[in-house]
Every structure is written in structure tokens, then in C-alpha cells.
Design a protein around this motif. Structure first.
Motif, PDB file in Angstrom:
ATOM      1  N   TYR A 139       0.866  -1.179   0.000  1.00 57.48           N
ATOM      2  CA  TYR A 139       0.000   0.000   0.000  1.00 57.48           C
ATOM      3  C   TYR A 139       0.902   1.228   0.000  1.00 57.48           C
ATOM      4  N   ASP A 140       1.410   1.591  -1.167  1.00 55.16           N
ATOM      5  CA  ASP A 140       2.279   2.772  -1.299  1.00 55.16           C
ATOM      6  C   ASP A 140       3.402   2.796  -0.273  1.00 55.16           C
ATOM      7  N   GLY A 141       4.142   1.703  -0.175  1.00 56.12           N
ATOM      8  CA  GLY A 141       5.301   1.650   0.704  1.00 56.12           C
ATOM      9  C   GLY A 141       5.070   0.944   2.021  1.00 56.12           C
ATOM     10  N   THR A 142       3.840   0.702   2.391  1.00 51.74           N
ATOM     11  CA  THR A 142       3.518  -0.053   3.594  1.00 51.74           C
ATOM     12  C   THR A 142       3.034  -1.431   3.170  1.00 51.74           C
ATOM     13  N   ASN A 143       3.653  -2.460   3.705  1.00 54.37           N
ATOM     14  CA  ASN A 143       3.317  -3.840   3.326  1.00 54.37           C
ATOM     15  C   ASN A 143       2.491  -4.503   4.415  1.00 54.37           C
ATOM     16  N   ILE A 144       1.359  -5.067   4.011  1.00 54.67           N
ATOM     17  CA  ILE A 144       0.442  -5.694   4.955  1.00 54.67           C
ATOM     18  C   ILE A 144      -0.021  -7.041   4.395  1.00 54.67           C
ATOM     19  N   PRO A 145      -0.002  -8.094   5.225  1.00 58.00           N
ATOM     20  CA  PRO A 145      -0.541  -9.379   4.771  1.00 58.00           C
ATOM     21  C   PRO A 145      -2.068  -9.397   4.904  1.00 58.00           C
ATOM     22  N   ILE A 146      -2.731  -9.921   3.887  1.00 61.79           N
ATOM     23  CA  ILE A 146      -4.188 -10.081   3.938  1.00 61.79           C
ATOM     24  C   ILE A 146      -4.538 -11.460   3.386  1.00 61.79           C
ATOM     25  N   PRO A 147      -5.678 -12.009   3.786  1.00 66.25           N
ATOM     26  CA  PRO A 147      -6.071 -13.320   3.256  1.00 66.25           C
ATOM     27  C   PRO A 147      -6.464 -13.226   1.779  1.00 66.25           C
ATOM     28  N   ARG A 148      -6.326 -14.337   1.089  1.00 66.75           N
ATOM     29  CA  ARG A 148      -6.652 -14.401  -0.340  1.00 66.75           C
ATOM     30  C   ARG A 148      -8.066 -13.887  -0.614  1.00 66.75           C
ATOM     31  N   SER A 149      -9.014 -14.263   0.216  1.00 66.20           N
ATOM     32  CA  SER A 149     -10.409 -13.859  -0.012  1.00 66.20           C
ATOM     33  C   SER A 149     -10.550 -12.338  -0.045  1.00 66.20           C
ATOM     34  N   LYS A 150      -9.878 -11.646   0.857  1.00 70.20           N
ATOM     35  CA  LYS A 150      -9.939 -10.181   0.904  1.00 70.20           C
ATOM     36  C   LYS A 150      -9.209  -9.579  -0.309  1.00 70.20           C
ATOM     37  N   TYR A 151      -8.102 -10.181  -0.686  1.00 73.80           N
ATOM     38  CA  TYR A 151      -7.327  -9.730  -1.848  1.00 73.80           C
ATOM     39  C   TYR A 151      -8.196  -9.775  -3.103  1.00 73.80           C
ATOM     40  N   GLU A 152      -8.859 -10.892  -3.306  1.00 76.47           N
ATOM     41  CA  GLU A 152      -9.704 -11.048  -4.492  1.00 76.47           C
ATOM     42  C   GLU A 152     -10.959 -10.185  -4.396  1.00 76.47           C
ATOM     43  N   GLU A 153     -11.528 -10.064  -3.198  1.00 79.70           N
ATOM     44  CA  GLU A 153     -12.710  -9.224  -2.994  1.00 79.70           C
ATOM     45  C   GLU A 153     -12.413  -7.762  -3.343  1.00 79.70           C
TER      46      GLU A 153
END
Length: 62
Positions: free
Chosen positions: A17-31
Motif C-alpha cells: 500500500y504505497d510503501g507499507t506492506n500488509i498481509p491479507i487473506p486471499r479472499s480479501k485480496y480477491e474481494e
């Protein structure tokens, strides 16, 4: 806009996110419709290996 960096074997995606890295679940990524598609993201180990290779190539060229 946010974009995927790599995926993990347990279904998470590291998102930049513009220089900030955050892990998210696949479902949220695709959503959220982030790109590239989940299946086109490199696995985490492959991502870090490519980063290390690029770093060492840049060091040789400096």
C-alpha cells in the motif's frame, strides 16, 4: 493503488500500500480486486530469491 507482492503457501498475500506492506487473506485480496491475480503472484520464497538476485546484480553494476 495497492498491489500484491507475493503469496504464501497458506493463502495469504503480502500487499504493498504505497510503501507499507500488509498481509491479507486471499479472499480479501480477491474481494478488493487487487492485481496481479492471486494465481499469478510468485510464492514468497521465489519473490525473496528474485529480490536478492536483483540486489546482487545491482551491487555488481555499481
Amino acid at each position: 493503488m495497492a498491489s500484491g507482492m507475493f503469496r504464501t503457501s497458506d493463502g495469504w498475500v503480502q500487499v504493498d500500500y504505497d510503501g507499507t506492506n500488509i498481509p491479507i487473506p486471499r479472499s480479501k485480496y480477491e474481494e478488493n480486486g487487487y492485481k496481479p491475480d492471486f494465481d499469478k503472484l510468485p510464492l514468497e520464497a521465489d519473490y525473496w530469491a528474485a529480490q536478492e538476485k536483483a540486489k546482487s546484480q545491482n551491487a555488481k553494476g555499481a
